[in-house]
Design a protein around this motif. Structure first.
Motif, PDB file in Angstrom:
ATOM      1  N   GLU A 280       1.762   4.723  -2.963  1.00  0.00           N
ATOM      2  CA  GLU A 280       1.794   6.183  -2.846  1.00  0.00           C
ATOM      3  C   GLU A 280       2.985   6.773  -3.583  1.00  0.00           C
ATOM      4  O   GLU A 280       3.075   7.983  -3.751  1.00  0.00           O
TER       5      GLU A 280
ATOM      6  N   ARG B  22      -3.352   7.894  -1.413  1.00  0.00           N
ATOM      7  CA  ARG B  22      -3.407   6.751  -0.490  1.00  0.00           C
ATOM      8  C   ARG B  22      -4.078   5.599  -1.230  1.00  0.00           C
ATOM      9  O   ARG B  22      -5.054   5.795  -1.941  1.00  0.00           O
TER      10      ARG B  22
ATOM     11  N   ARG C  19      -5.620   1.886  -0.237  1.00  0.00           N
ATOM     12  CA  ARG C  19      -5.903   0.945   0.846  1.00  0.00           C
ATOM     13  C   ARG C  19      -6.575  -0.269   0.201  1.00  0.00           C
ATOM     14  O   ARG C  19      -7.501  -0.117  -0.600  1.00  0.00           O
TER      15      ARG C  19
ATOM     16  N   GLU D 175       0.830  -1.203   0.000  1.00  0.00           N
ATOM     17  CA  GLU D 175       0.000   0.000   0.000  1.00  0.00           C
ATOM     18  C   GLU D 175       0.868   1.258   0.000  1.00  0.00           C
ATOM     19  O   GLU D 175       0.556   2.250  -0.654  1.00  0.00           O
ATOM     20  N   LYS D 176       1.959   1.218   0.745  1.00  0.00           N
ATOM     21  CA  LYS D 176       2.843   2.384   0.806  1.00  0.00           C
ATOM     22  C   LYS D 176       3.542   2.590  -0.537  1.00  0.00           C
ATOM     23  O   LYS D 176       3.743   3.724  -0.973  1.00  0.00           O
TER      24      LYS D 176
END
Lengths: 430, 379
Positions: B66, B337, B339, B62-63
């Motif tokens: 970004e 973001r 998610r 998920e990071k």
């Protein structure tokens, strides 16, 4: 030649019963070697057969069709580092595999491969076998305990409970067969392994067919219990790989681990031998009573030679089918050599069968008969070994509580019932 | 909920509880499907409580999202549930398409459905093989892998990759189907239908299989909903909830198929539901292959994807359950973001509830029946 060697010639007793220590020792040596080789062969066969059940090839690299794989494995295991966990109980950890191995091999002293082809003929043979083979569980329990680790401990607890409970049903099934041995004029039964086979010979029926279906049910109970007794699938709770990593031998490695494997396979052959001796006519060829004419005896004595000839033919076909690439040159030569050895054995056996066809007491005839006994016994063992592999390929694993339920609530009552009905049937018939 | 609920797992032993054994299962255990670690509190063999320790495969997917552009992040989602990479790609691409307010052309949608359903079969086959192996049946594993191979061959021919396919692009598909694609898929349908019967022959009526799976790991539909459990686990509890029907995406509204459900919510029902789902997938693929329209495979998407400021949640029915993507856009080329709502992670919550009071062997069976992939649990 010294007297202690020659005195045994011409005897129809086992060396143990004849009191000949020298030949007893020779038999022990032969059986120990034979069983070890059989375990190695079984190792290869299990991998190959299991692979073919599962649409794979199995070992193909070490030797032609992986024939040398067991040897390579044995060398690898022997050379591996011997690890004893620092928290383990060193001495018991060291002793545990030996207990299992000794128990598995001691059983073979009373297994009759023929009327005189056994180390000894004990008058309590079957009792001795059941007793000694159940010592094997001790090796598993102390192995699990000495490892001082959770998974081996659970595996050991499972197997001790399992083996103890299945021993009961197994013993009762055997007792009902022992009852059948007393169906003669004198009304005396026997616990001797050789005596049990001879009783089947006298009564002219394998005990599996006696008082049908009682004998068959007793045999079926034994056949189920013996899988549990040897911790094989679908009762392989003690070493359930997907649950307990490797069960009681999780902490073992190298040679010690291979001793456990040796003991397991030796125990498989041993319990199969009990089943064969007690229910399937032991060393007897099919229909010894119906097809009694000497011609039939000659035909059946050709079987060992023909079996080896068949194996040689399979090896020859394998040689021909091997890719004609220079990479496979050595493999092809090896397999051709193997085929030649098998063919030679087949040739010798066939020559012997022809030479020993006269029913006189010549050495060739005696030798020929002995080979026939061992052949039929080993063939029956091979069928059981195949079944062991087949079960493993087909069935999921029982859960521990279900296993105990089967043992105590199904097998035990049935075997008790069979025992009582056998006794009643015996009284009624006589 | 069982009477054992609330039993602490890691409480130090004291008094009568000295008899309890706290045992560590995994992360190297052969049957935890990767690197799941479960701490078990046992009374003999009875499970008093479990605690899952996850994160051994955490890669920060998920990071990473970004720090990558929308198109660059697409291959990363394949690495979450690596046995159903096509589904992941579909979920992500559709989410971004919704954010961009574009729609893939019909032909692309059909290709997406065909590949996704093939992937569902592959995923279920892998689940069946490993689940049966956990319960001790070795042979189904090899049968399922043999047949899964055919699906992977189709994937490889289509996009060059077998496992992490990266099959779809934002706005449609990058690749046109190769020559003979329809024929090969039809051949596969004919090939695999009897194979599914073959798996069932080995297991469905096997007494040991029945004993090992019936009434094991029972979970009610209400508990499933409370825990957010979705997919075959939810459907086996009797709730007919399938996002392909409930909120149709791609071209699913055009196909005729059933949503198989169970009754008891036990391991056996989940097995039956998945087996039935494979057959339904075959039906969908057959309709899609026969009705595949001609036309473009890419919608008009700008070269540099810059979605308007906003956020979107889009979820699809992955083989393991509801796979959702929540994407927040700040108007730049990279998501603000990302998610992911992974079905494996959420379904794994139910493990403790399902295994309390059962035996150690059942824990293995239940881990198998939830059908987790640790790449997706940890991300």
């Amino acid at each position: 030649m010294p007297n202690f060697i020659t005195s045994y010639f011409g005897s129809t007793l086992t060396p143990g019963a004849a009191g000949n220590q020298f030949w007893a020792l020779v038999y022990v040596f032969v059986i120990f070697t034979g069983v070890s080789v059989a375990v190695m062969a079984m190792n290869w066969l299990e991998r190959k057969a299991l692979a073919h059940f599962q649409i794979r090839l199995g070992p193909m690299r070490v030797g032609p069709h992986g024939l040398l794989q067991p040897i390579a494995d044995a060398i690898k295991l022997a050379l591996k580092e011997d690890i004893i966990p620092s928290e383990a109980d060193q001495f018991i950890f060291w002793v545990a595999p030996l207990i299992g191995l000794l128990a598995a091999f001691t059983v073979y002293t009373v297994i009759p491969f023929g009327p005189s082809e056994a180390v000894s003929d004990m008058n309590i043979g079957i009792l001795f076998m059941l007793g000694v083979s159940s010592i094997g569980v001790l090796g598993i329990v102390v192995a699990g305990w000495a490892s001082n680790s959770h998974y081996p401990l659970i595996g050991a607890l499972r197997s001790s409970a399992q083996m103890v409970s299945y021993e009961v049903a197994m013993g009762l099934a055997v007792v009902s067969a022992v009852l059948m041995t007393s169906m003669n004029e004198k009304g005396t039964g026997t616990l001797s392994m050789i005596g049990i086979v001879q009783a089947q010979q006298q009564q002219g029926i394998w005990f599996i067919f006696k008082f049908f279906p009682l004998g068959f049910i007793a045999f079926a109970i034994f056949a189920i219990a013996m899988i549990a007794e040897t911790n094989r699938a679908p009762f392989d709770m003690a070493e359930a790989e997907s649950e307990l990593t490797a069960g009681y031998h999780t902490e073992y490695s190298g040679l010690r681990w291979s001793l456990f494997m040796l003991a397991e396979y030796a125990a498989m052959i041993a319990v199969s031998s009990i089943a064969i001796t007690v229910w399937l006519g032991g060393w007897m060829r099919p229909f010894p009573n119906l097809l009694r004419a000497p011609a039939w005896g000659f035909i059946f004595s050709l079987f060992p030679g023909l079996t080896f000839a068949g194996l040689a033919a399979i090896a020859v076909i394998g040689t021909i089918r091997m890719p004609s690439h220079s990479f496979f040159k050595i493999q092809r030569m090896g397999l051709a050599g193997f085929a030649a050895v098998l063919g030679l054995i087949a040739f010798l056996l066939l020559v012997l069968a022809v030479a020993g066809r006269s029913p006189d007491a010549s050495v060739a005839a005696r030798f020929n008969a002995g080979i026939g006994y061992v052949y039929w016994f080993v063939l029956k063992i091979a069928v059981f070994m195949y079944l062991f592999i087949w079960y493993r390929a087909t069935w999921p694993r029982y859960r521990f509580d279900q296993l105990m339920r089967v043992g105590w609530k199904v097998l035990l009552p049935i075997s008790l019932g069979v025992l009582i009905l056998t006794a009643i049937a015996g009284v009624v018939v006589s | 909920m069982t009477e054992l609920a609330g039993m602490p797992v890691l409480e130090p032993a004291q008094g009568a509880k000295d008899q309890h054994m706290v045992i560590n299962m995994g992360p190297q255990h052969p049957a935890t499907h990767g690197v799941l670690r479960v701490i078990l509190r046992l009374d003999g063999e009875r499970v008093l409580g479990t605690e899952c320790v996850i994160g051994y495969l955490h890669r920060g997917v998920e990071k990473i999202g970004e720090n990558r552009t929308y198109a660059m992040f697409n291959p990363y989602v394949d690495r979450m549930d690596y046995v159903s990479a096509v589904s992941n790609g579909l979920g992500y691409c559709e989410a971004v398409e919704k954010l961009l307010d574009v729609e893939a052309p019909p032909r692309a949608k059909y290709i997406r459905v065909i590949l996704t359903e093939l992937n569902r079969i592959a995923s279920h086959q892998l689940w069946l093989g490993t689940h049966a192996l956990d319960i001790g049946a070795m042979t189904p594993l090899f049968y399922t892998f043999r047949d899964r191979e055919e699906i992977l061959k189709i994937f490889e021919k289509y996009c060059g990759a077998r496992l992490t396919t990266h099959a779809f692009r934002i706005g449609g598909c990058q690749y046109e189907t190769y020559a003979g694609f329809e024929k090969e898929v039809k051949k596969f349908l004919k090939f695999v239908a009897p194979k599914i019967d073959e798996y069932e022959e080995l297991l469905t009526t096997n007494r040991i299989w029945l004993q090992r799976t019936k009434n094991v790991g029972v979970i009610s539909a209400a508990d499933c909903v409370a825990l957010g459990v979705t997919g075959p686990v939810l459907r086996a509890s009797g709730k007919k909830w399938d996002l392909r029907k409930a909120q149709p995406y791609a071209a699913y509204s055009e196909f005729d198929f059933e949503v198989p459900t169970g009754e008891n919510g036990d391991t056996y029902d989940r097995y039956l539901v998945r087996m039935a789902e494979m057959r339904q997938s075959l039906r969908i693929i057959e309709q899609a292959v026969n009705g595949i329209p001609e036309g473009p495979i890419m919608a008009k998407v700008p070269k540099v994807i810059k979605p308007p400021v906003g956020e979107i949640y889009h979820s699809i029915e992955a083989p393991k359950g509801e796979l959702g993507f929540f994407i927040v856009s700040d108007g730049s080329t990279q998501p603000y973001r990302v998610r992911v709502r992974p079905p494996s992670f959420v379904n794994l919550q139910a493990l403790d509830l399902m295994v309390r009071g059962l035996l150690v062997a059942d824990v293995i069976a239940v881990i198998g029946t939830i059908d987790i992939v640790l790449g997706e649990v940890d991300r």
